[in-house]
Design a protein around this motif. Structure first.
Motif, PDB file in Angstrom:
ATOM      1  N   ALA A 152       1.136  -0.854   0.154  1.00  0.00           N
ATOM      2  CA  ALA A 152      -0.043   0.551   0.094  1.00  0.00           C
ATOM      3  C   ALA A 152       0.749   1.524   0.198  1.00  0.00           C
ATOM      4  N   SER A 153       0.099   1.775  -0.396  1.00  0.00           N
ATOM      5  CA  SER A 153       1.043   3.656  -1.110  1.00  0.00           C
ATOM      6  C   SER A 153       0.864   4.347   0.731  1.00  0.00           C
ATOM      7  N   ASP A 154       0.109   4.485   1.552  1.00  0.00           N
ATOM      8  CA  ASP A 154      -0.002   4.230   2.999  1.00  0.00           C
ATOM      9  C   ASP A 154      -0.564   4.018   3.725  1.00  0.00           C
ATOM     10  N   ILE A 155      -0.742   4.327   5.064  1.00  0.00           N
ATOM     11  CA  ILE A 155      -1.807   3.104   5.475  1.00  0.00           C
ATOM     12  C   ILE A 155      -3.661   3.462   5.460  1.00  0.00           C
ATOM     13  N   ALA A 156      -3.615   5.113   4.897  1.00  0.00           N
ATOM     14  CA  ALA A 156      -5.237   5.222   4.684  1.00  0.00           C
ATOM     15  C   ALA A 156      -5.098   4.245   3.616  1.00  0.00           C
ATOM     16  N   GLU A 157      -4.271   4.149   2.498  1.00  0.00           N
ATOM     17  CA  GLU A 157      -5.273   3.044   1.475  1.00  0.00           C
ATOM     18  C   GLU A 157      -4.927   1.887   2.320  1.00  0.00           C
ATOM     19  N   LEU A 158      -4.609   1.505   3.243  1.00  0.00           N
ATOM     20  CA  LEU A 158      -4.549   0.269   4.079  1.00  0.00           C
ATOM     21  C   LEU A 158      -5.518  -0.126   4.011  1.00  0.00           C
ATOM     22  N   VAL A 159      -6.423   0.608   4.884  1.00  0.00           N
ATOM     23  CA  VAL A 159      -7.481   0.780   6.079  1.00  0.00           C
ATOM     24  C   VAL A 159      -8.507   0.983   4.391  1.00  0.00           C
ATOM     25  N   ASP A 160      -8.470   1.583   3.681  1.00  0.00           N
ATOM     26  CA  ASP A 160      -9.972   1.930   2.576  1.00  0.00           C
ATOM     27  C   ASP A 160     -10.296   0.315   2.094  1.00  0.00           C
ATOM     28  N   THR A 161      -8.325  -0.075   2.086  1.00  0.00           N
ATOM     29  CA  THR A 161      -9.272  -1.260   1.019  1.00  0.00           C
ATOM     30  C   THR A 161      -9.491  -2.494   2.221  1.00  0.00           C
ATOM     31  N   TYR A 162      -8.906  -2.587   3.214  1.00  0.00           N
ATOM     32  CA  TYR A 162      -9.293  -3.977   4.350  1.00  0.00           C
ATOM     33  C   TYR A 162      -9.924  -3.489   5.321  1.00  0.00           C
ATOM     34  N   GLY A 163     -10.278  -2.371   5.889  1.00  0.00           N
ATOM     35  CA  GLY A 163     -11.216  -1.902   6.806  1.00  0.00           C
ATOM     36  C   GLY A 163     -10.124  -1.418   7.987  1.00  0.00           C
ATOM     37  N   GLN A 164     -10.515  -0.414   8.899  1.00  0.00           N
ATOM     38  CA  GLN A 164      -9.579  -0.083  10.328  1.00  0.00           C
ATOM     39  C   GLN A 164      -9.560  -1.626  11.202  1.00  0.00           C
ATOM     40  N   SER A 165     -11.035  -2.240  11.309  1.00  0.00           N
ATOM     41  CA  SER A 165     -10.662  -3.705  11.929  1.00  0.00           C
ATOM     42  C   SER A 165      -9.619  -4.364  11.605  1.00  0.00           C
ATOM     43  N   TYR A 166      -9.726  -4.893  10.111  1.00  0.00           N
ATOM     44  CA  TYR A 166      -8.755  -5.319   9.907  1.00  0.00           C
ATOM     45  C   TYR A 166      -7.669  -5.380  10.002  1.00  0.00           C
ATOM     46  N   VAL A 167      -6.440  -3.607  10.118  1.00  0.00           N
ATOM     47  CA  VAL A 167      -5.366  -2.583  10.315  1.00  0.00           C
ATOM     48  C   VAL A 167      -5.174  -3.195  11.575  1.00  0.00           C
ATOM     49  N   ASP A 168      -5.685  -2.519  12.495  1.00  0.00           N
ATOM     50  CA  ASP A 168      -6.530  -3.035  13.754  1.00  0.00           C
ATOM     51  C   ASP A 168      -6.145  -3.958  14.345  1.00  0.00           C
ATOM     52  N   GLU A 169      -6.441  -5.550  14.070  1.00  0.00           N
ATOM     53  CA  GLU A 169      -6.094  -6.691  14.445  1.00  0.00           C
ATOM     54  C   GLU A 169      -5.011  -6.976  13.659  1.00  0.00           C
ATOM     55  N   SER A 170      -4.132  -7.106  12.886  1.00  0.00           N
ATOM     56  CA  SER A 170      -3.326  -7.005  12.354  1.00  0.00           C
ATOM     57  C   SER A 170      -2.036  -6.291  13.190  1.00  0.00           C
ATOM     58  N   ILE A 171      -1.934  -5.293  13.552  1.00  0.00           N
ATOM     59  CA  ILE A 171      -1.381  -4.872  14.035  1.00  0.00           C
ATOM     60  C   ILE A 171      -0.905  -5.625  15.190  1.00  0.00           C
ATOM     61  N   GLY A 172      -2.043  -5.485  16.226  1.00  0.00           N
ATOM     62  CA  GLY A 172      -1.984  -6.257  17.658  1.00  0.00           C
ATOM     63  C   GLY A 172      -1.110  -7.353  17.682  1.00  0.00           C
ATOM     64  N   LEU A 173      -1.636  -8.027  16.600  1.00  0.00           N
ATOM     65  CA  LEU A 173      -1.671  -9.655  16.505  1.00  0.00           C
ATOM     66  C   LEU A 173       0.638  -9.472  16.511  1.00  0.00           C
ATOM     67  N   LEU A 174       0.677  -8.383  15.466  1.00  0.00           N
ATOM     68  CA  LEU A 174       2.424  -8.546  15.009  1.00  0.00           C
ATOM     69  C   LEU A 174       2.066  -8.147  16.359  1.00  0.00           C
ATOM     70  N   ARG A 175       2.241  -7.249  16.996  1.00  0.00           N
ATOM     71  CA  ARG A 175       2.574  -6.800  18.333  1.00  0.00           C
ATOM     72  C   ARG A 175       2.536  -7.544  19.130  1.00  0.00           C
ATOM     73  N   VAL A 176       1.990  -8.541  19.798  1.00  0.00           N
ATOM     74  CA  VAL A 176       1.564  -9.567  20.440  1.00  0.00           C
ATOM     75  C   VAL A 176       2.243 -10.299  20.320  1.00  0.00           C
ATOM     76  N   GLU A 177       2.908 -10.625  19.415  1.00  0.00           N
ATOM     77  CA  GLU A 177       4.262 -11.992  19.302  1.00  0.00           C
ATOM     78  C   GLU A 177       4.998 -11.532  19.290  1.00  0.00           C
ATOM     79  N   ASP A 178       5.328 -10.130  18.484  1.00  0.00           N
ATOM     80  CA  ASP A 178       6.632  -9.827  19.169  1.00  0.00           C
ATOM     81  C   ASP A 178       7.365  -9.761  20.005  1.00  0.00           C
ATOM     82  N   PHE A 179       6.714  -9.430  21.102  1.00  0.00           N
ATOM     83  CA  PHE A 179       6.395  -9.713  22.272  1.00  0.00           C
ATOM     84  C   PHE A 179       6.718 -10.726  23.229  1.00  0.00           C
ATOM     85  N   ILE A 180       5.789 -11.320  23.151  1.00  0.00           N
ATOM     86  CA  ILE A 180       6.276 -13.705  23.338  1.00  0.00           C
ATOM     87  C   ILE A 180       7.315 -13.958  23.383  1.00  0.00           C
ATOM     88  N   VAL A 181       7.744 -13.653  21.975  1.00  0.00           N
ATOM     89  CA  VAL A 181       9.263 -13.612  21.229  1.00  0.00           C
ATOM     90  C   VAL A 181      10.566 -12.867  22.299  1.00  0.00           C
TER      91      VAL A 181
END
Length: 434
Positions: A333-362
């Motif tokens: 994507a060109s920026d976060i706005a495009e990502l949100v527009d394409t997949y929706g805010q909940s998708y972006v939030d869930e993706s970031i949250g999961l990546l954040r927690v995975e990183d923390f666990i490791v």
């Protein structure tokens, strides 16, 4: 067939959030005081954006232990054979058109029309079909028949389908293919001239070292991805939902149906109900899949939000914003706005949250670095190679001195092919049987 198409579509919907972890190895994060601060500080730093509708996550789920896990980060050793295989692939990708007849190893583009008893049949016709002569992608007689053909040549090639061929209508039958060659391309010879023309290097030695370095980097990234996925799966499997928040289930079911409608029904000019019916799926079965999807997503979000609450992580802290930029790049994507527009805010939030927690666990796990060389896993590449060599020498010695034992061993091998199909992965056996 329709049910398998539907299941493939269903798998895509299941993978929407998980796809954000597909290249999680590329995520760059820093150890910060946020992850080592006091409980009071953590509670104060929780962000306002939440993945679930409830405030008290503990009421709904018991989260498995996520700190202090023991994990292995196993990186595949890169061998000379791996480097050569990649170079061969590069040579083939840069293959150039030739005017003479096709030879073994050439990349050939053909149009063909197959007929049985003078009639065409499903799957027997293709245009601009590429294959490498001698690679076994096509029937041997077909590939041999193309040898010597030049661009523009047309000929008929007769094929006797084997009696055990998967399609009963073709098994044991004679088929005639009318084949027209569209192009013949041949890989160049690996030398300094080819390297300088087709790569960023000037000599074969430099190119070889560069390919090895890239393969080693790829192996490390792949291992990091597996490590994070393993870390997350461990926590997921050890967590137990006490109760699903109904509001969250309803939201996920709605989003699932909207995704199916937008991705598949509307492009086919159908309503969702018409599309599901066209796939041979009953309403009850579809509703069951919606529920399974929703429960899986809600469980994920409860775990992620629970860990973020407990550890003072949020969707808008420094690390999450960095992950956001990584996700934008990974998704093209060109920026976060495009990502949100394409997949929706909940998708972006869930993706970031999961990546954040995975990183923390490791980061909070005890990770052992390992090297894999085939089936051999050791603490370093040399040890893995030595172990594999020793094992080979022992096997060769046994083979030379005891052929009988080898035959018995071979006969005891399990040759069954376990079908890890899509229905098993998604738990959709009932649908596939309908």
């Amino acid at each position: 067939m329709k049910k398998r198409i539907y299941l493939a579509m269903l798998a895509a919907c299941f993978a929407l959030t998980a796809s954000a972890c597909g290249d999680s190895s590329a995520v760059i994060t820093d150890n910060t005081k946020t992850e080592t601060s006091s409980v009071d500080d953590k509670k104060a730093e929780v962000g306002t954006n939440r993945l679930v509708s409830v405030e008290n996550v503990d009421k709904y789920i018991t989260i498995g232990e996520y700190k202090g896990l023991t994990l292995d980060n196993t990186v595949d050793a890169i061998t000379d054979d791996d480097v050569q295989a990649q170079i061969n692939e590069d040579l083939q990708d840069k293959a150039e058109p030739v005017s003479d007849g096709a030879q073994e190893g050439d990349l050939v583009t053909v149009n063909y029309v197959g007929t049985k008893d003078g009639q065409t049949f499903d799957g027997g016709t293709a245009n601009n079909y590429d294959f490498i002569v001698g690679d076994g992608q096509m029937f041997e007689d077909f590939e041999n028949g193309v040898i010597g053909m030049k661009k523009g040549d047309t000929k008929e090639i007769e094929i006797d389908f084997p009696s055990d061929y998967g399609d009963d209508t073709l098994a044991g039958q004679k088929v005639v293919y009318k084949v027209t060659v569209q192009n013949v391309r041949r890989a160049g010879e690996l030398n300094d001239e080819w390297v300088e023309k087709n790569t960023d290097y000037t000599t074969v030695d430099e190119y070889w070292d560069g390919v090895r370095s890239q393969l080693e980097d790829d192996a490390k990234k792949s291992a990091e991805e597996v490590l994070k996925n393993t870390a997350w799966t461990t926590v997921l499997e050890n967590s137990e939902v006490k109760e699903y928040p109904q509001e969250d289930l309803d939201t996920q079911i709605t989003e699932f149906k909207n995704s199916m409608e937008q991705l598949y029904a509307e492009p086919a000019d159908m309503t969702l109900e018409e599309f599901i019916d066209s796939q041979g799926i009953s309403k009850d079965d579809f509703d069951e899949q919606c529920q399974q999807y929703a429960e899986g997503k809600v469980k994920q979000n409860l775990i992620v939000q629970g860990i973020m609450d407990a550890e003072g992580l949020s969707l808008d802290d420094k690390e999450s914003l960095q992950l956001q930029n990584e996700l934008v790049e990974q998704m093209g994507a060109s920026d976060i706005a495009e990502l949100v527009d394409t997949y929706g805010q909940s998708y972006v939030d869930e993706s970031i949250g999961l990546l954040r927690v995975e990183d923390f666990i490791v980061k909070n796990a005890s990770v052992s670095e390992k090297v894999a060389n085939g089936d051999v896993i050791a603490d370093d590449a040399d040890a893995a190679g030595d172990t594999e060599q020793d094992s080979t020498e022992v096997d060769n010695a046994d083979a030379e001195t005891n052929d009988t034992d080898e035959e018995v061993s071979d006969s005891d091998q399990d040759t069954s092919d376990v079908d890890k199909n899509l229905e098993d992965e998604l738990g959709t056996e009932d649908i596939s049987d309908n």
